[in-house]
Design an enzyme around this catalytic site. Structure first.
Site, PDB file in Angstrom:
ATOM      1  N   ARG A   1     -11.819  90.966  12.032  1.00 21.48           N
ATOM      2  CA  ARG A   1     -10.554  91.696  12.117  1.00 21.48           C
ATOM      3  C   ARG A   1      -9.552  90.903  12.956  1.00 21.48           C
ATOM      4  O   ARG A   1      -9.896  89.919  13.602  1.00 21.48           O
ATOM      5  CB  ARG A   1     -10.770  93.062  12.769  1.00 21.48           C
ATOM      6  N   GLY A   2      -8.313  91.363  12.950  1.00 20.93           N
ATOM      7  CA  GLY A   2      -7.294  90.825  13.832  1.00 20.93           C
ATOM      8  C   GLY A   2      -7.048  89.339  13.664  1.00 20.93           C
ATOM      9  O   GLY A   2      -6.988  88.803  12.555  1.00 20.93           O
TER      10      GLY A   2
ATOM     11  N   ASP B   1     -23.562  88.658  18.112  1.00 27.60           N
ATOM     12  CA  ASP B   1     -23.071  89.188  19.374  1.00 27.60           C
ATOM     13  C   ASP B   1     -22.974  87.999  20.320  1.00 27.60           C
ATOM     14  O   ASP B   1     -23.988  87.444  20.747  1.00 27.60           O
ATOM     15  CB  ASP B   1     -24.043  90.239  19.917  1.00 27.60           C
ATOM     16  N   VAL B   2     -21.746  87.573  20.659  1.00 31.39           N
ATOM     17  CA  VAL B   2     -21.585  86.339  21.428  1.00 31.39           C
ATOM     18  C   VAL B   2     -22.124  86.444  22.852  1.00 31.39           C
ATOM     19  O   VAL B   2     -22.285  85.420  23.524  1.00 31.39           O
ATOM     20  CB  VAL B   2     -20.113  85.881  21.464  1.00 31.39           C
TER      21      VAL B   2
ATOM     22  N   ASN C   1     -12.648  83.125  19.521  1.00 32.64           N
ATOM     23  CA  ASN C   1     -11.717  84.242  19.438  1.00 32.64           C
ATOM     24  C   ASN C   1     -12.312  85.597  19.808  1.00 32.64           C
ATOM     25  O   ASN C   1     -11.573  86.525  20.173  1.00 32.64           O
ATOM     26  CB  ASN C   1     -11.147  84.303  18.007  1.00 32.64           C
TER      27      ASN C   1
ATOM     28  N   TYR D   1      -9.538  92.247  31.727  1.00 26.56           N
ATOM     29  CA  TYR D   1      -9.175  91.445  30.552  1.00 26.56           C
ATOM     30  C   TYR D   1      -8.461  90.175  31.018  1.00 26.56           C
ATOM     31  O   TYR D   1      -8.803  89.065  30.603  1.00 26.56           O
ATOM     32  CB  TYR D   1      -8.273  92.255  29.628  1.00 26.56           C
TER      33      TYR D   1
ATOM     34  N   LYS E   1      -9.794  86.143  30.729  1.00 22.16           N
ATOM     35  CA  LYS E   1      -8.988  85.136  30.044  1.00 22.16           C
ATOM     36  C   LYS E   1      -8.546  84.031  31.004  1.00 22.16           C
ATOM     37  O   LYS E   1      -8.515  82.850  30.631  1.00 22.16           O
ATOM     38  CB  LYS E   1      -7.775  85.791  29.390  1.00 22.16           C
TER      39      LYS E   1
END
Length: 276
Positions: free
Chosen positions: A15-16, A59-60, A86, A153, A157
């Protein structure tokens, strides 16, 4: 820009942004290993590109599974050329509200998951004499730091930004180019299917209401509008180390830079009291 013959490995591809990047690469003639926890949304894309799309359930946060998935993709297509880190989610809530389990689970995906993918992919890229590693982060970590309610978040990042700078220096000798892709806001589903929400503490109700007003209702443009920029980053021989993706986001970061510079200048005399 053409990507004919190249092999891409894209995480969070269902997605996305991940879906948009995978689809753009396929349209340009690339072969794509598309990894996601749930690959069912990629069924229609698999029908259109039966020979060129490999769907991998992943699942990373599971390091062993990441290495297995990357090896599987390289074996299926013969090599890897472009790796797009990503996969990610959002932990929405104040720092005080966030539980240890939520924080660790969030960073396991957004930071450690990206590290595992990089560690697994680098030997394959080195073996072929080079390649491209695109680290998808956020324009928020470009200058402003993080914002209330999305602190973890931003932390994940920012950590990925930092380790990617180090990684770029380490692997450039092998012909591997690392690009920190600082995305602006796009309609990705991050605030819906990709979100973990904390238990609200009433002490933050006033701030929470102000944040809702500040964030507004604009979910941003379609992620497909960002794909041409990423395609170009994958193709250019000497890409930038960092790039903000989004015109509006570029302007915001420039304003943040000016504000931060003014802040440092205002406190310069205190900074200079120490000799270090």
């Amino acid at each position: 820009m053409s990507s004919t013959g190249k092999v891409w490995f894209v995480t969070g591809a269902s997605r996305g942004l991940g879906r948009a990047f995978a689809e753009a690469a396929l349209s340009a003639g690339a072969r794509v290993a598309a990894a996601a926890r749930d690959v069912e949304p990629l069924a229609e894309l698999a029908e259109r590109y039966p020979e060129d799309l490999l769907r991998i359930s992943l699942d990373v946060s599971d390091r062993a599974a990441v290495f297995e998935a990357v090896d599987k993709a390289a074996a299926a297509f013969g090599r890897l050329d472009v790796v797009v880190n990503n996969a990610g989610g959002l932990l929405y809530g104040m720092v005080e509200e966030s539980t240890e389990e939520q924080i660790r689970a969030h960073l396991d995906v957004n930071f450690f998951g990206a590290v595992w993918v990089a560690q697994a992919a680098i030997p394959h890229l080195r073996a072929r004499g080079g390649g491209r590693l695109l680290q998808i982060t956020t324009m928020g970590s470009a200058s402003a730091g993080s914002v209330a309610s999305v602190g973890f978040y931003g932390a994940g990042k920012a950590a990925l930004d930092s380790v990617s700078d180090a990684l770029a220096m380490e692997v450039e000798q092998f012909g591997i180019k690392v690009v920190i892709v600082q995305m602006g806001g796009y309609t990705t589903g991050l605030f819906t299917t990709g979100t973990t929400v904390t238990e609200p503490n009433p002490a933050y109700d006033t701030l929470r209401a102000r944040l809702v007003e500040m964030f507004g209702d604009d979910a941003g443009p379609d992620p497909r509008t960002a794909a041409p920029v990423v395609m170009e980053l994958a193709e250019m021989p000497d890409p930038p180390r960092r790039l903000i993706v989004g015109s509006r986001s570029f302007d915001l970061v420039q304003e943040w830079d000016r504000t931060r510079a003014e802040h440092y200048r205002a406190w310069e005399s205190l900074s200079r009291r120490a000799p270090g």
